[in-house]
Enzyme design. Structure first.
Site, short mmCIF file in Angstrom:
data_model
loop_
_atom_site.label_atom_id
_atom_site.label_comp_id
_atom_site.label_asym_id
_atom_site.label_seq_id
_atom_site.Cartn_x
_atom_site.Cartn_y
_atom_site.Cartn_z
N ALA A 1 56.48 50.38 41.38
CA ALA A 1 56.45 51.72 41.99
C ALA A 1 56.35 51.57 43.50
CB ALA A 1 55.24 52.49 41.46
N LYS A 2 56.91 52.54 44.21
CA LYS A 2 56.82 52.51 45.67
C LYS A 2 55.61 53.37 46.06
CE LYS A 2 59.92 52.70 49.65
NZ LYS A 2 59.56 51.43 50.26
N ALA A 3 54.44 52.75 45.92
CA ALA A 3 53.18 53.47 46.15
C ALA A 3 52.64 53.14 47.53
CB ALA A 3 52.17 53.07 45.08
#
Ligand code: PMP
Length: 297
Positions: free
Chosen positions: A154-156
């Site tokens: 995920a691009k967190a």
């Protein structure tokens, strides 16, 4: 760098508002804990003079998956967000731009789930193809977050504390950028880009699992298949990279950018003579000049 001025507008949950007047909550869970997800997208001015977003569907689908991975409410479709992005670009008169959608949490000092989240889309000017300068890269003392501790696909936002530490360390030591290994010491990625290297006419890139699976990485894999360049995805050591003929980073902002050296050791071949250079030129030709990968909507 000025990201906005008094005329800039952004999209916030369905409304277009002035960037200078936008507010955020200092009690927000995203600010305190890095609990947010985002995307980095590019648009390009086409040969016909209009504006097109590169792989818009892939980016907004990833935003949706990132929000789901973080248990964040997410109420928009990819189609709606693409339309909103074109609106932001047009209202700000942007063509060659970097687009930053971010999904963030309300005021919440607990670790409990939220029933709502906010989505903003910001954009600023960014010239295409920064990729001709070769980078001096340093192996970071920082490793990428352990996928058993984070949803690394995920691009967190919180993951980027690791990126900031690694990039600042490299720049502090006089390098252009960092290369991070994963928790097993295998080559992983840069702070904001995926990595490829080349040896004896073959390309190599770390397999997914411990990296952000980049949309540019997927495009480079497509280019390798089109050009019949052999490509292997696997687990590699920094020693493999130090013995390579060439290496490059790829990512939305970086596009395809070659390396000069790793830890001050230059690569086996001059970059202009490598398959990596051919891939860089093909990416430039396809995406920026012929615009074959740009969104049709
Ligand atoms: N890895 C990391 C850690 C990144 O931040 C990025 C940039 N989003 C990438 C790889 C490349 O991803 P993409 O090609 O989708 O921009």
């Amino acid at each position: 760098m000025a990201y906005y001025n008094e005329n800039t507008v952004l999209w916030l949950d369905g409304s277009i508002i002035k960037a200078a007047e936008a507010k955020t909550d200092l009690y927000g869970q995203s600010l305190h804990y890095g609990y947010a997800v985002f995307e980095g997208i590019r648009s390009y001015r086409t040969a016909a003079g209009d504006t097109k977003i590169f792989k818009a569907v892939e980016h907004y689908d990833r935003l949706q998956r990132s929000a789901a991975a973080m248990n964040m409410p997410f109420d928009y479709s990819t189609t709606e967000l693409i339309a909103a992005t074109y609106d932001v670009l047009a209202k700000n008169k942007l063509q060659d731009a970097y687009i930053r959608p971010v999904v963030y949490a309300p005021a919440n000092m607990s670790f409990n789930l939220n029933t709502e989240s906010y989505t903003a889309i910001q954009a600023w000017e960014m010239a295409p193809f920064l990729g001709d300068k070769l980078l001096r890269v340093m192996t970071s003392s920082f490793q990428r977050p352990n996928p058993k501790g984070f949803k690394i696909e995920a691009k967190a936002s919180g993951h980027y504390v690791n990126s900031i530490l690694a990039s600042q360390e490299a720049k502090g030591k006089g390098f252009d950028e960092a290369l991070l290994t994963d928790m097993n010491g295998h080559v992983a990625e840069g702070p904001g880009a995926n990595v490829f290297f080349e040896k004896n006419g073959k390309l190599f890139t770390p397999a997914t699992g411990n990296i952000l699976p980049g949309i540019t990485r997927a495009t480079v894999l497509e280019i390798c298949h089109e050009l019949d360049i052999p490509i292997e995805e696997g687990q590699y050591s920094t020693r493999d990279l130090l013995q390579a003929d060439a290496a490059f980073f790829c990512g939305t902002a970086a596009e395809v950018i070659g390396w000069h050296s790793l830890d001050d050791k230059p690569f086996g071949k001059p970059f202009p003579d490598t398959l990596s250079r051919r891939i860089q030129l093909t990416y430039k030709d396809k995406v920026i000049e012929k615009q074959t990968e740009l969104a049709t909507i």
